[in-house]
Write an enzyme that holds these catalytic residues in place. Structure first.
Site, mmCIF file in Angstrom:
data_model
loop_
_atom_site.group_PDB
_atom_site.id
_atom_site.type_symbol
_atom_site.label_atom_id
_atom_site.label_comp_id
_atom_site.label_asym_id
_atom_site.label_seq_id
_atom_site.Cartn_x
_atom_site.Cartn_y
_atom_site.Cartn_z
ATOM 1 N N HIS A 1 75.296 30.217 13.003
ATOM 2 C CA HIS A 1 74.095 29.394 12.877
ATOM 3 C C HIS A 1 74.001 28.979 11.403
ATOM 4 O O HIS A 1 74.445 29.723 10.529
ATOM 5 C CB HIS A 1 72.905 30.275 13.273
ATOM 6 C CG HIS A 1 71.592 29.560 13.363
ATOM 7 N ND1 HIS A 1 70.879 29.161 12.263
ATOM 8 C CD2 HIS A 1 70.847 29.201 14.439
ATOM 9 C CE1 HIS A 1 69.750 28.585 12.656
ATOM 10 N NE2 HIS A 1 69.708 28.596 13.978
ATOM 11 N N GLN B 1 70.104 36.946 18.066
ATOM 12 C CA GLN B 1 70.193 36.787 19.518
ATOM 13 C C GLN B 1 70.424 38.101 20.248
ATOM 14 O O GLN B 1 70.251 38.164 21.462
ATOM 15 C CB GLN B 1 71.321 35.806 19.883
ATOM 16 C CG GLN B 1 71.125 34.408 19.354
ATOM 17 C CD GLN B 1 69.863 33.746 19.890
ATOM 18 O OE1 GLN B 1 69.322 34.134 20.923
ATOM 19 N NE2 GLN B 1 69.382 32.755 19.167
ATOM 20 N N CYS C 1 71.744 23.996 15.526
ATOM 21 C CA CYS C 1 71.910 24.458 14.140
ATOM 22 C C CYS C 1 73.300 25.031 13.912
ATOM 23 O O CYS C 1 73.464 26.013 13.177
ATOM 24 C CB CYS C 1 70.852 25.489 13.747
ATOM 25 S SG CYS C 1 69.197 24.823 13.747
#
Lengths: 141, 404
Positions: free
Chosen positions: B121, B201, B362
């Site tokens: 990311h 995550q 992203c």
């Protein structure tokens, strides 16, 4: 399918997206402009040729959604034969119709204006138009 | 038995209203919805317990400080950290990673290398790129295999005695790929290289045990684990946190300030300049209690099962390509539909009340590596069930009909 979706993905829009006008890379064109939306990654390059100060050829290439592709295709179809001042007027009236009043507009502009009712989709239908407008404004001042 | 109805009832957003009739929320990788206990905890603090921490001598301030520090202990227990002092509160994953990157600025030299992976990311990419520009260190990117998984062989080859930091994600926010963290940390340790793990995550999907993973630093955001936005965590091993130069200075983090010099507190407080988001930290503690009560093993099993059901439906639709090697192993799935732009997919899905994410997530370097511009991403959580997956597939059929 909702009425609103039917309006948004109108046949007129889908025809442009399936068979876009002037979908062709032309690096040798007189004017080459990048239209880029960093939020969604849509990226078109617009190619214009000028002859006697009028657009003689307009084409574009790149990647974008159905709406941005159709809107860019419509722009390309509308430019030939016009000088930069006329192009500027055309774009300004398109943006006005989209944003404020599409009652007297062409059917396809009415369809594209539905995009403004959807979150995050306004950029799709104005990206190429606004990018070219900025270029012309800079050129004419 | 996973009592999904009981769980769903705890989330006010799923109560039917005119704003979002029967919301199918599949954008959990962006942020999770909030259960009532978390919302009430925020309200309770601001309504009845509000005071600034670590300053007041009065009872209210003392209680606020206690609740804030208790939340730190909850986070430490949740991550199985050795002690609460290894937990630094911050705004989120992004700030946590910036805190490490800028905290190392005075130690990194132009001789050093910083290694990240191509699936990061931007939050675990740009801060390191910037650190390299500031220090002259080399910024290196470990490539992926063709199927989108990390190439561990090449990663091992890229690690060397100059590698100062290896920053990588536990679960890819775009592909859902789960990286073998312990194995990667072990590779890095051979070269005495610091490891920074983006767990944004993974914390709401699987048990994350920092002692077991043995990473040096770990970052996550509260809002992706049913907590409030604006609160996040940097975990770091005690002696390594102490080596970080505080990237922000001000109130709350000093021991003594004179006209020309200041001395800083030890971590974690030395890294928490200014008034922290106290209520949000406390409510994060509540969110972690909520998660622990359901049990991460249950959460993992449930979200995987739901995702696999959806995956099956996707494959049966045809003209849908799922991306990455991790399809079906985490709670995240990315896909592209033949000749249909992800934004058109998301608009039509949105109209059907199905919330997914479309775009580059992203992860522009990852998109470049995969040779695509954007994807549609569906990410599942505890309140999603097979009905949600069915609604997703039905809506995708509408997409194919409209766009054909």
């Amino acid at each position: 399918m909702s009425e609103s979706l039917k309006k948004l993905y109108h046949d007129l829009i889908m025809d442009h997206q399936r068979n876009p006008v002037g979908f062709k890379k032309r690096d040798e064109a007189d004017i080459v402009i990048d239209a880029y939306n960093p939020v969604c990654g849509d990226k078109f390059t617009l190619y214009l040729d000028l002859e006697n100060n009028k657009v003689s050829q307009a084409s574009f290439h790149g990647y974008g959604c159905a709406l941005s592709k159709a809107a860019t295709s419509l722009l390309m179809a509308s430019l030939p034969g016009k000088n930069l001042e006329q192009c500027q007027q055309l774009i300004e009236s398109y943006l006005y119709e989209l944003r404020y009043d599409s009652s007297g507009a062409e059917e396809i502009v009415k369809a594209l204006s539905v995009a403004l009712k959807y979150p995050g989709r306004e950029q799709c239908v104005v990206l190429s138009w606004e990018t070219l407008l900025k270029f012309i404004e800079a050129r004419l001042t | 038995m996973f009592a999904i109805d009981r769980i769903r009832r705890q989330f006010p957003v799923f109560r039917l209203t005119d704003d979002h009739p029967a919301l199918v929320y599949l954008d959990n990788a962006a942020t999770t919805q909030k259960p009532m206990v978390v919302i009430e905890r925020l309200q309770q603090f601001y309504g009845h317990e509000n005071a600034n921490i670590h300053r007041g001598i009065y009872r209210l301030a003392h209680k606020a400080t206690q609740s804030y520090e208790r939340a730190r202990t909850k986070v430490a227990n949740f991550l199985n950290a050795k002690q609460p002092e290894e937990v630094v509160f911050c705004r989120g994953t992004t700030e946590a990673i910036n805190m490490v990157a800028q905290g190392l600025r005075h130690q990194v030299t132009s001789e050093d290398e910083i290694l990240v992976t191509a699936m990061e990311h931007h939050a675990n990419y740009v801060p390191w790129q910037t650190l390299c520009k500031q220090t002259g260190a080399s910024f290196r990117v470990a490539p992926l295999k063709e199927n989108g998984s990390l190439d561990l062989y090449l990663l091992g080859k890229m690690l060397n005695k100059k590698t100062r930091v290896l920053a990588f994600t536990h679960i890819s926010n775009t592909l859902g790929t789960i990286n073998p963290v312990s194995e990667i940390v072990e590779l890095a340790k051979k070269h005495q290289c610091l490891t920074v793990l983006d767990a944004a995550q993974s914390v709401a999907f699987d048990q994350v045990d920092v002692q077991d993973l043995n990473c040096d630093f770990l970052a996550f955001s509260g809002h992706k684990i049913f907590g409030p936005m604006g609160i996040g965590v940097l975990y770091g091993k005690t002696e390594l946190l102490a080596d970080l130069y505080p990237y922000q200075q001000g109130g709350g983090m000093i021991t003594e300030v004179t006209e020309q010099e200041s001395r800083f507190k030890n971590p974690p407080h030395g890294l928490e300049a200014g008034t922290p988001p106290v209520a949000e930290a406390i409510a994060l503690g509540t969110a972690l209690d909520f998660v622990s009560e359901i049990g991460l093993l249950n959460i993992r099993e449930h979200s995987q099962k739901t995702l696999n059901y959806a995956l099956d439906g996707l494959n049966r639709l045809g003209k849908v390509n799922t991306l990455g090697p991790g399809s079906g192993t985490s709670n995240i799935i990315s896909f592209v539909m033949d000749m249909i732009h992800p934004h058109d997919v998301a608009t039509i899905l949105g109209e059907a009340g199905v919330a997914v994410r479309a775009g580059h997530h992203c992860c522009q370097p990852l998109m470049q590596a995969l040779g695509i511009n954007s994807t549609v991403r569906a990410s599942f959580s505890i309140y999603n069930d097979t009905d949600d997956a069915d609604r997703l597939i039905d809506a995708l059929k509408t997409v194919q009909k409209i766009m054909s």
